[in-house]
Design a protein around this motif. Structure first.
Motif, PDB file in Angstrom:
ATOM      1  N   VAL A 171      -5.239  -1.463  -5.873  1.00 14.14           N
ATOM      2  CA  VAL A 171      -3.813  -1.334  -6.211  1.00 14.14           C
ATOM      3  C   VAL A 171      -2.981  -1.266  -4.937  1.00 14.14           C
ATOM      4  N   LYS A 172      -3.422  -0.452  -3.984  1.00 13.51           N
ATOM      5  CA  LYS A 172      -2.689  -0.286  -2.730  1.00 13.51           C
ATOM      6  C   LYS A 172      -2.594  -1.590  -1.952  1.00 13.51           C
ATOM      7  N   ALA A 173      -3.680  -2.389  -1.974  1.00  8.41           N
ATOM      8  CA  ALA A 173      -3.710  -3.644  -1.223  1.00  8.41           C
ATOM      9  C   ALA A 173      -3.035  -4.797  -1.955  1.00  8.41           C
ATOM     10  N   GLY A 174      -2.633  -4.565  -3.208  1.00 15.54           N
ATOM     11  CA  GLY A 174      -2.006  -5.624  -3.977  1.00 15.54           C
ATOM     12  C   GLY A 174      -2.993  -6.604  -4.571  1.00 15.54           C
ATOM     13  N   PRO A 214     -15.208 -13.510  14.111  1.00 10.90           N
ATOM     14  CA  PRO A 214     -14.023 -13.615  13.257  1.00 10.90           C
ATOM     15  C   PRO A 214     -13.694 -12.276  12.597  1.00 10.90           C
ATOM     16  N   SER A 215     -12.430 -12.101  12.265  1.00  8.93           N
ATOM     17  CA  SER A 215     -11.995 -10.950  11.472  1.00  8.93           C
ATOM     18  C   SER A 215     -11.503 -11.482  10.128  1.00  8.93           C
ATOM     19  N   PHE A 216     -11.004 -10.596   9.285  1.00 11.40           N
ATOM     20  CA  PHE A 216     -10.438 -11.034   8.002  1.00 11.40           C
ATOM     21  C   PHE A 216      -8.972 -10.629   7.967  1.00 11.40           C
ATOM     22  N   ASP A 217      -8.115 -11.622   7.783  1.00  6.66           N
ATOM     23  CA  ASP A 217      -6.669 -11.384   7.743  1.00  6.66           C
ATOM     24  C   ASP A 217      -6.258 -11.141   6.292  1.00  6.66           C
ATOM     25  N   HIS A 218      -5.984  -9.895   5.954  1.00 10.45           N
ATOM     26  CA  HIS A 218      -5.654  -9.563   4.567  1.00 10.45           C
ATOM     27  C   HIS A 218      -4.290 -10.120   4.154  1.00 10.45           C
ATOM     28  N   ALA A 219      -3.437 -10.407   5.118  1.00 10.25           N
ATOM     29  CA  ALA A 219      -2.119 -10.966   4.788  1.00 10.25           C
ATOM     30  C   ALA A 219      -2.243 -12.374   4.211  1.00 10.25           C
ATOM     31  N   VAL A 220      -3.139 -13.163   4.781  1.00  9.00           N
ATOM     32  CA  VAL A 220      -3.322 -14.541   4.295  1.00  9.00           C
ATOM     33  C   VAL A 220      -4.581 -14.669   3.445  1.00  9.00           C
ATOM     34  N   LYS A 221      -5.355 -13.568   3.375  1.00 10.04           N
ATOM     35  CA  LYS A 221      -6.580 -13.513   2.543  1.00 10.04           C
ATOM     36  C   LYS A 221      -7.623 -14.542   2.958  1.00 10.04           C
ATOM     37  N   ASP A 222      -7.755 -14.712   4.275  1.00  7.78           N
ATOM     38  CA  ASP A 222      -8.751 -15.621   4.815  1.00  7.78           C
ATOM     39  C   ASP A 222      -9.227 -15.121   6.178  1.00  7.78           C
ATOM     40  N   PRO A 223     -10.386 -15.585   6.637  1.00  9.50           N
ATOM     41  CA  PRO A 223     -10.867 -15.181   7.958  1.00  9.50           C
ATOM     42  C   PRO A 223      -9.952 -15.678   9.076  1.00  9.50           C
ATOM     43  N   LYS A 224      -9.989 -14.954  10.184  1.00  8.36           N
ATOM     44  CA  LYS A 224      -9.257 -15.334  11.390  1.00  8.36           C
ATOM     45  C   LYS A 224     -10.287 -15.531  12.493  1.00  8.36           C
ATOM     46  N   GLU A 225     -10.426 -16.743  12.938  1.00  6.20           N
ATOM     47  CA  GLU A 225     -11.489 -17.082  13.889  1.00  6.20           C
ATOM     48  C   GLU A 225     -11.276 -16.429  15.261  1.00  6.20           C
ATOM     49  N   ASN A 226     -12.388 -16.106  15.908  1.00 12.02           N
ATOM     50  CA  ASN A 226     -12.396 -15.632  17.303  1.00 12.02           C
ATOM     51  C   ASN A 226     -11.412 -14.491  17.544  1.00 12.02           C
TER      52      ASN A 226
END
Length: 232
Positions: free
Chosen positions: A184-187, A118-130
């Motif tokens: 700050v940059k990432a919000g 899995p990766s981490f999706d910073h847009a939705v602030k949750d992991p992204k499987e596979n």
């Protein structure tokens, strides 16, 4: 930074030459938040692939980068904890990760089959499987994360399965400065004051646990505030 990285790349490449064809070389790179461990991990991975390409033109990449960020517990899982307010506030602490799932990945990677991490999706602030393919031709895997060298189960067992364990040391003040800018940059924080509060009350608290409770380390890399360590 360049001399440190070149030495580590050369060491990893030399070790890789002795790895049987049906196995992988696995490297864990740890450090506190803001230490520069992601920068180092990606740089080493790219350098190893370049070295491989120079000797085997046209071949597939031999090294893959695998951050442990994908093993964050989801926001839904944090909300289901006994103290959800604290769980969300402390996101990034060891207890907000699925260490057992990370250990399962490390065990599975001892075989040469293709595995998706899995990766981490910073847009939705949750992991992204596979989302991260670790294919059979990826015979070197560089793991990166706060707890990949933590002397606490299940992280300890995962660290014990690594061929190399590297730790990025950094002054806490340098790490704090980087974290404030990053938040700050990432919000994640509205301004530097809020970002500093988060760094002091969460990131650097976690950092102290990481520094004080690490397994035996093979290599220590020193991160300084210079051009080579602008970002983690």
């Amino acid at each position: 930074m360049e001399d440190q990285v070149q030495r580590l790349v050369d060491k990893a490449w030399t070790r890789f030459q002795a790895v049987p064809p049906d196995q992988r070389l696995m490297i864990a790179i740890s450090g506190i938040p803001g230490s520069g461990k992601t920068t180092l991990s990606q740089t080493v991975t790219n350098a190893l692939n370049q070295k491989h390409q120079s000797q085997h033109p046209g071949s597939k990449p031999v090294a893959a980068f695998c951050p442990m960020d994908g093993y964050h517990l989801t926001r839904e899982q944090l909300s289901a904890m006994p103290d959800p307010v604290n769980a969300h506030a402390r996101r990034g602490a060891e207890f907000t990760f699925d260490g057992h799932a990370f250990l399962a990945l490390v065990k599975a990677l001892r075989a040469r089959s293709t595995i998706y991490a899995p990766s981490f999706d910073h847009a939705v602030k949750d992991p992204k499987e596979n989302d991260i393919p670790l294919r059979a031709h990826h015979r070197i895997v560089v793991f990166e994360g706060n707890y990949v060298c933590l002397n606490k189960e299940p992280w300890r067992e995962a660290a014990g399965l690594m061929d190399e364990r590297w730790f990025v040391e950094v002054d806490f003040a340098v790490a704090r400065s980087r974290l404030v800018k990053r938040h700050v940059k990432a919000g994640i924080a509205a301004d530097e004051i809020e970002a500093g509060k988060r760094a002091d009350e969460n990131d650097l608290v976690n950092g102290r646990e990481i520094v004080d409770n690490k397994v035996d380390i093979d290599e220590v890399v020193y991160s300084r505030e210079d051009a080579g360590w602008k970002h983690e």
